[in-house]
Design a protein around this motif. Structure first.
Motif, PDB file in Angstrom:
ATOM      1  N   ARG A  97       0.827  -1.208   0.000  1.00 41.36           N
ATOM      2  CA  ARG A  97       0.000   0.000   0.000  1.00 41.36           C
ATOM      3  C   ARG A  97       0.868   1.269   0.000  1.00 41.36           C
ATOM      4  NH1 ARG A  97      -5.930  -0.396   0.118  1.00 41.36           N
ATOM      5  NH2 ARG A  97      -6.004   1.203   1.740  1.00 41.36           N
ATOM      6  N   CYS A  98       1.976   1.249   0.755  1.00 43.73           N
ATOM      7  CA  CYS A  98       2.864   2.413   0.788  1.00 43.73           C
ATOM      8  C   CYS A  98       3.543   2.627  -0.563  1.00 43.73           C
ATOM      9  CB  CYS A  98       3.914   2.245   1.886  1.00 43.73           C
ATOM     10  SG  CYS A  98       3.263   2.385   3.558  1.00 43.73           S
ATOM     11  N   GLU A  99       3.952   1.542  -1.197  1.00 43.94           N
ATOM     12  CA  GLU A  99       4.543   1.655  -2.532  1.00 43.94           C
ATOM     13  C   GLU A  99       3.519   2.205  -3.519  1.00 43.94           C
ATOM     14  OE1 GLU A  99       5.983  -2.219  -3.440  1.00 43.94           O
ATOM     15  OE2 GLU A  99       7.838  -1.983  -2.280  1.00 43.94           O
ATOM     16  N   ASP A 100       2.284   1.739  -3.413  1.00 48.13           N
ATOM     17  CA  ASP A 100       1.219   2.228  -4.284  1.00 48.13           C
ATOM     18  C   ASP A 100       0.971   3.720  -4.040  1.00 48.13           C
ATOM     19  OD1 ASP A 100      -0.782   2.232  -6.151  1.00 48.13           O
ATOM     20  OD2 ASP A 100      -2.294   1.338  -4.837  1.00 48.13           O
ATOM     21  N   THR A 101       0.929   4.114  -2.760  1.00 49.25           N
ATOM     22  CA  THR A 101       0.727   5.523  -2.411  1.00 49.25           C
ATOM     23  C   THR A 101       1.833   6.390  -2.982  1.00 49.25           C
ATOM     24  OG1 THR A 101      -0.347   4.886  -0.330  1.00 49.25           O
ATOM     25  CG2 THR A 101       0.391   7.156  -0.523  1.00 49.25           C
ATOM     26  N   SER A 153      -4.627  19.959 -11.825  1.00 53.04           N
ATOM     27  CA  SER A 153      -4.557  21.220 -11.084  1.00 53.04           C
ATOM     28  C   SER A 153      -5.933  21.542 -10.523  1.00 53.04           C
ATOM     29  CB  SER A 153      -4.074  22.354 -11.985  1.00 53.04           C
ATOM     30  OG  SER A 153      -4.979  22.560 -13.057  1.00 53.04           O
ATOM     31  N   GLY A 154      -5.969  22.538  -9.649  1.00 51.41           N
ATOM     32  CA  GLY A 154      -7.240  22.986  -9.102  1.00 51.41           C
ATOM     33  C   GLY A 154      -7.984  21.907  -8.344  1.00 51.41           C
ATOM     34  N   ALA A 155      -9.304  21.834  -8.578  1.00 55.41           N
ATOM     35  CA  ALA A 155     -10.148  20.873  -7.856  1.00 55.41           C
ATOM     36  C   ALA A 155      -9.744  19.434  -8.141  1.00 55.41           C
ATOM     37  CB  ALA A 155     -11.617  21.102  -8.239  1.00 55.41           C
ATOM     38  N   SER A 156      -9.296  19.166  -9.370  1.00 58.57           N
ATOM     39  CA  SER A 156      -8.881  17.810  -9.734  1.00 58.57           C
ATOM     40  C   SER A 156      -7.684  17.368  -8.889  1.00 58.57           C
ATOM     41  CB  SER A 156      -8.529  17.756 -11.214  1.00 58.57           C
ATOM     42  OG  SER A 156      -8.070  16.462 -11.569  1.00 58.57           O
ATOM     43  N   PHE A 157      -6.677  18.231  -8.777  1.00 59.98           N
ATOM     44  CA  PHE A 157      -5.493  17.919  -7.970  1.00 59.98           C
ATOM     45  C   PHE A 157      -5.890  17.754  -6.506  1.00 59.98           C
ATOM     46  CE2 PHE A 157      -1.867  18.775  -5.325  1.00 59.98           C
ATOM     47  CZ  PHE A 157      -0.796  18.241  -6.007  1.00 59.98           C
ATOM     48  N   ASN A 158      -6.726  18.660  -6.001  1.00 63.14           N
ATOM     49  CA  ASN A 158      -7.119  18.621  -4.596  1.00 63.14           C
ATOM     50  C   ASN A 158      -7.864  17.338  -4.249  1.00 63.14           C
ATOM     51  OD1 ASN A 158      -6.011  21.159  -4.457  1.00 63.14           O
ATOM     52  ND2 ASN A 158      -7.967  22.247  -4.384  1.00 63.14           N
ATOM     53  N   ALA A 159      -8.776  16.918  -5.127  1.00 61.36           N
ATOM     54  CA  ALA A 159      -9.540  15.694  -4.872  1.00 61.36           C
ATOM     55  C   ALA A 159      -8.624  14.476  -4.840  1.00 61.36           C
ATOM     56  CB  ALA A 159     -10.618  15.526  -5.942  1.00 61.36           C
ATOM     57  N   MET A 160      -7.686  14.402  -5.772  1.00 64.29           N
ATOM     58  CA  MET A 160      -6.763  13.260  -5.802  1.00 64.29           C
ATOM     59  C   MET A 160      -5.823  13.291  -4.606  1.00 64.29           C
ATOM     60  SD  MET A 160      -5.863  12.628  -9.845  1.00 64.29           S
ATOM     61  CE  MET A 160      -5.719  14.335 -10.359  1.00 64.29           C
ATOM     62  N   ALA A 161      -5.436  14.489  -4.153  1.00 69.07           N
ATOM     63  CA  ALA A 161      -4.572  14.604  -2.981  1.00 69.07           C
ATOM     64  C   ALA A 161      -5.281  14.101  -1.730  1.00 69.07           C
ATOM     65  CB  ALA A 161      -4.132  16.054  -2.786  1.00 69.07           C
ATOM     66  N   VAL A 162      -6.564  14.474  -1.585  1.00 71.42           N
ATOM     67  CA  VAL A 162      -7.349  13.998  -0.438  1.00 71.42           C
ATOM     68  C   VAL A 162      -7.511  12.483  -0.490  1.00 71.42           C
ATOM     69  CG1 VAL A 162      -9.636  14.039   0.655  1.00 71.42           C
ATOM     70  CG2 VAL A 162      -8.569  16.168  -0.105  1.00 71.42           C
ATOM     71  N   ASP A 163      -7.767  11.965  -1.687  1.00 70.25           N
ATOM     72  CA  ASP A 163      -7.926  10.518  -1.855  1.00 70.25           C
ATOM     73  C   ASP A 163      -6.646   9.778  -1.471  1.00 70.25           C
ATOM     74  OD1 ASP A 163      -9.169   8.038  -2.875  1.00 70.25           O
ATOM     75  OD2 ASP A 163      -7.667   8.215  -4.458  1.00 70.25           O
ATOM     76  N   LEU A 164      -5.507  10.276  -1.892  1.00 74.20           N
ATOM     77  CA  LEU A 164      -4.228   9.635  -1.582  1.00 74.20           C
ATOM     78  C   LEU A 164      -3.906   9.731  -0.092  1.00 74.20           C
ATOM     79  CD1 LEU A 164      -2.210  10.845  -4.681  1.00 74.20           C
ATOM     80  CD2 LEU A 164      -2.716   8.465  -4.095  1.00 74.20           C
ATOM     81  N   CYS A 165      -4.220  10.871   0.509  1.00 69.18           N
ATOM     82  CA  CYS A 165      -3.996  11.030   1.945  1.00 69.18           C
ATOM     83  C   CYS A 165      -4.856  10.035   2.727  1.00 69.18           C
ATOM     84  CB  CYS A 165      -4.320  12.465   2.370  1.00 69.18           C
ATOM     85  SG  CYS A 165      -4.002  12.803   4.118  1.00 69.18           S
ATOM     86  N   TYR A 203      -3.506   6.436   2.302  1.00 67.40           N
ATOM     87  CA  TYR A 203      -2.315   6.186   3.120  1.00 67.40           C
ATOM     88  C   TYR A 203      -2.685   6.030   4.593  1.00 67.40           C
ATOM     89  CZ  TYR A 203       2.177   6.999   5.410  1.00 67.40           C
ATOM     90  OH  TYR A 203       3.292   6.888   6.205  1.00 67.40           O
ATOM     91  N   GLU A 204      -3.566   6.908   5.100  1.00 66.71           N
ATOM     92  CA  GLU A 204      -3.929   6.858   6.508  1.00 66.71           C
ATOM     93  C   GLU A 204      -4.721   5.607   6.852  1.00 66.71           C
ATOM     94  OE1 GLU A 204      -2.889   8.728   8.919  1.00 66.71           O
ATOM     95  OE2 GLU A 204      -1.739  10.041   7.604  1.00 66.71           O
ATOM     96  N   THR A 205      -5.647   5.195   5.972  1.00 64.58           N
ATOM     97  CA  THR A 205      -6.390   3.962   6.239  1.00 64.58           C
ATOM     98  C   THR A 205      -5.479   2.744   6.161  1.00 64.58           C
ATOM     99  OG1 THR A 205      -7.069   3.861   3.907  1.00 64.58           O
ATOM    100  CG2 THR A 205      -8.611   4.856   5.460  1.00 64.58           C
ATOM    101  N   ALA A 235      -1.871  -1.388  11.456  1.00 61.00           N
ATOM    102  CA  ALA A 235      -1.542  -1.243  12.885  1.00 61.00           C
ATOM    103  C   ALA A 235      -0.116  -1.696  13.172  1.00 61.00           C
ATOM    104  CB  ALA A 235      -2.532  -2.024  13.737  1.00 61.00           C
ATOM    105  N   ILE A 236       0.824  -1.200  12.360  1.00 61.18           N
ATOM    106  CA  ILE A 236       2.237  -1.528  12.520  1.00 61.18           C
ATOM    107  C   ILE A 236       2.980  -0.305  13.041  1.00 61.18           C
ATOM    108  CG2 ILE A 236       4.376  -2.133  11.320  1.00 61.18           C
ATOM    109  CD1 ILE A 236       2.497  -4.475  11.512  1.00 61.18           C
ATOM    110  N   THR A 237       3.751  -0.507  14.102  1.00 57.77           N
ATOM    111  CA  THR A 237       4.580   0.567  14.637  1.00 57.77           C
ATOM    112  C   THR A 237       6.017   0.340  14.204  1.00 57.77           C
ATOM    113  OG1 THR A 237       3.163   0.719  16.593  1.00 57.77           O
ATOM    114  CG2 THR A 237       5.308   1.773  16.730  1.00 57.77           C
ATOM    115  N   PHE A 238       6.599   1.336  13.550  1.00 55.76           N
ATOM    116  CA  PHE A 238       7.985   1.210  13.124  1.00 55.76           C
ATOM    117  C   PHE A 238       8.914   1.362  14.330  1.00 55.76           C
ATOM    118  CE2 PHE A 238       6.513   3.131   8.869  1.00 55.76           C
ATOM    119  CZ  PHE A 238       6.159   1.869   8.406  1.00 55.76           C
ATOM    120  N   PRO A 239       9.839   0.426  14.554  1.00 62.63           N
ATOM    121  CA  PRO A 239      10.778   0.558  15.675  1.00 62.63           C
ATOM    122  C   PRO A 239      11.611   1.830  15.553  1.00 62.63           C
ATOM    123  CG  PRO A 239      10.844  -1.653  14.732  1.00 62.63           C
ATOM    124  CD  PRO A 239      10.035  -0.820  13.793  1.00 62.63           C
TER     125      PRO A 239
END
Length: 254
Positions: A186-190, A203-215, A218-220, A226-230
């Motif tokens: 998933r991280c490689e895909d992100t 650009s504009g709304a298109s860029f913003n929507a894709m940025a929110v989707d990618l964020c 990544y967060e989900t 539920a992995i904690t990096f040492p």
């Protein structure tokens, strides 16, 4: 440039300590469960009772610590990390603890900063998961070899097979390995999708929507894995990954 991460120190270190205690208790419980097979109640009643009490206390302790990790330590750390993440993107203060020397990009627009920070986070995460997986893959091979030996050993006690199977197919071994591989993917895909976003004409709304989707993607991914990096792995790789990140952002002009 000075580099500090009080959020890792104040929140993730406590989470890591809790997980280390849970892992230690798991392996202790696995040893006890196997030892109980060789101690009979008829011959050594006191030792047998001691082992049973220790096993019960271990199981209850693992349950309590596991619930604490899932409902307190992990959400607390992730919530504060997200507050700092979006505070950096929008140049506002959502938390008094602030990192220094991270989220390095020259973007001015908040949504472009969000995308750049996702790119930076996914770059670090995909490389750190790969490093962790070197050891985890070797551990899984060893555990499976031990399990196969027990399965095909004619004189192996059925109770021993069950105890080893319980240890191998547990949350700390196979499940953790699968979650790590999934998080790496998933991280490689992100990273690839976010990099492509910056090289595209969006650009504009298109860029913003894709940025929110990618964020969100990544967060989900982090939340489900539920992995904690040492901390030790992060610190070993931090310098080289930071240098490479600077080359990546300069190449993308971000």
């Amino acid at each position: 440039m000075s580099r500090s991460d009080p959020i890792r120190i104040n929140y993730y270190n406590a989470l890591e300590r809790a997980e280390n205690v849970a892992n230690a208790l798991f392996y202790f419980g696995a040893v006890i469960s196997i030892a109980s097979l060789f101690v009979t109640k008829e011959k050594l009643p006191e030792l047998y009772n001691l082992i049973m009490v220790a096993f019960a206390v271990t199981v209850i302790s693992i349950f309590i610590i596991g619930i604490s990790i899932r409902l307190y330590f992990l959400p607390r750390a992730e919530d504060n990390r997200r507050r700092e993440f979006f505070g950096k993107a929008y140049s506002i203060s959502l938390i008094h603890e602030k990192t220094d020397g991270y989220y390095n990009n020259d973007q001015v627009d908040p949504m472009r900063r969000v995308a750049a920070q996702v790119l930076e986070n996914s770059w670090f995460s995909k490389n750190i998961t790969l490093r962790i997986l070197r050891l985890e893959r070797a551990k899984v091979i060893i555990y499976f070899m031990a399990w196969f030996v027990c399965i095909y050993w004619r004189n192996a006690d059925f109770g021993l097979i069950l105890a080893v199977s319980q240890a191998v197919f547990s949350e700390q071994v196979i499940a953790k390995y699968i979650r790590l591989e999934w998080l790496r993917s998933r991280c490689e895909d992100t990273y690839e999708r976010t990099r492509n976003l910056f090289t595209s004409c969006a650009s504009g709304a298109s860029f913003n929507a894709m940025a929110v989707d990618l964020c969100s993607f990544y967060e989900t991914s982090k939340a489900n894995a539920a992995i904690t990096f040492p901390s030790s792995t992060f610190m070993k790789m931090n310098h080289s990954l930071s240098e490479e990140w600077n080359r990546i952002r300069l190449d993308l002009n971000i």
